[in-house]
Design a protein around this motif. Structure first.
Motif, PDB file in Angstrom:
ATOM      1  N   GLU A  24       7.784   4.463   6.757  1.00  0.00           N
ATOM      2  CA  GLU A  24       7.418   4.425   5.324  1.00  0.00           C
ATOM      3  C   GLU A  24       7.918   5.815   4.827  1.00  0.00           C
ATOM      4  O   GLU A  24       7.735   6.795   5.584  1.00  0.00           O
ATOM      5  N   TYR A  75       6.940   4.264  -3.051  1.00  0.00           N
ATOM      6  CA  TYR A  75       6.872   4.360  -1.694  1.00  0.00           C
ATOM      7  C   TYR A  75       7.459   2.993  -1.108  1.00  0.00           C
ATOM      8  O   TYR A  75       7.275   1.913  -1.866  1.00  0.00           O
ATOM      9  N   THR A  98       9.544   1.149   2.696  1.00  0.00           N
ATOM     10  CA  THR A  98       9.847   1.025   4.050  1.00  0.00           C
ATOM     11  C   THR A  98      11.237   0.763   4.325  1.00  0.00           C
ATOM     12  O   THR A  98      11.835   0.007   3.651  1.00  0.00           O
ATOM     13  N   LEU A 148       8.631   8.181   0.941  1.00  0.00           N
ATOM     14  CA  LEU A 148       8.562   8.634  -0.270  1.00  0.00           C
ATOM     15  C   LEU A 148       9.896   8.595  -0.899  1.00  0.00           C
ATOM     16  O   LEU A 148      10.739   9.723  -0.516  1.00  0.00           O
ATOM     17  N   VAL A 191       6.388   9.433   5.189  1.00  0.00           N
ATOM     18  CA  VAL A 191       5.264   9.462   5.225  1.00  0.00           C
ATOM     19  C   VAL A 191       4.340   8.686   5.780  1.00  0.00           C
ATOM     20  O   VAL A 191       2.918   9.240   5.977  1.00  0.00           O
TER      21      VAL A 191
END
Length: 122
Positions: free
Chosen positions: A50, A58, A60, A52, A94
């Motif tokens: 995951e 956000y 994947t 940013l 993140v």
């Protein structure tokens, strides 16, 4: 020639040399730190992580080529919604890293195998 005369004639030159050496050392140290951070980010940036993005989104990672940073990365921002972004648009990782999960699973499997090999003293 006394110390005061030496400082009076060459003090500014000595100060400039010291300042240049400090600037060179500081710049080199900062570049090494940035390089280490980039290498760590590259190790963490794998499909399934995951991330940013620079724009505040956000998502994947679905596809990422760490060897060719000109190749766009494919990031899933919602189920079934994938976008192509420049690899430098990935600000940071993140979420949990799938590579870390695989390492943890391998360690758990090794621990379980060691426990199975030990005889029971019952």
């Amino acid at each position: 020639m006394s110390f005061e005369e030496f400082i009076g004639q060459y003090g500014l030159i000595v100060l400039l040399v010291v300042l240049l050496v400090f600037m060179f050392w500081s710049s080199r140290r900062r570049m090494q730190k940035q390089k280490a951070e980039q290498e760590q980010r590259a190790r963490q940036t794998v499909p399934g992580a995951e991330v940013l993005l620079q724009g505040g989104l956000y998502g994947t990672i679905v596809e990422y080529d760490a060897d060719n940073l000109d190749q766009p990365a494919l990031v899933e921002i919602a189920p079934g919604v994938e976008i192509k972004v420049h690899s430098q648009a990935i600000l940071r990782v993140v979420g949990p890293n799938p590579a870390d999960d695989e390492i943890a699973e391998a360690a758990d499997d090794a621990t379980d195998a060691d426990a199975d090999d030990k005889p029971n003293n019952v």
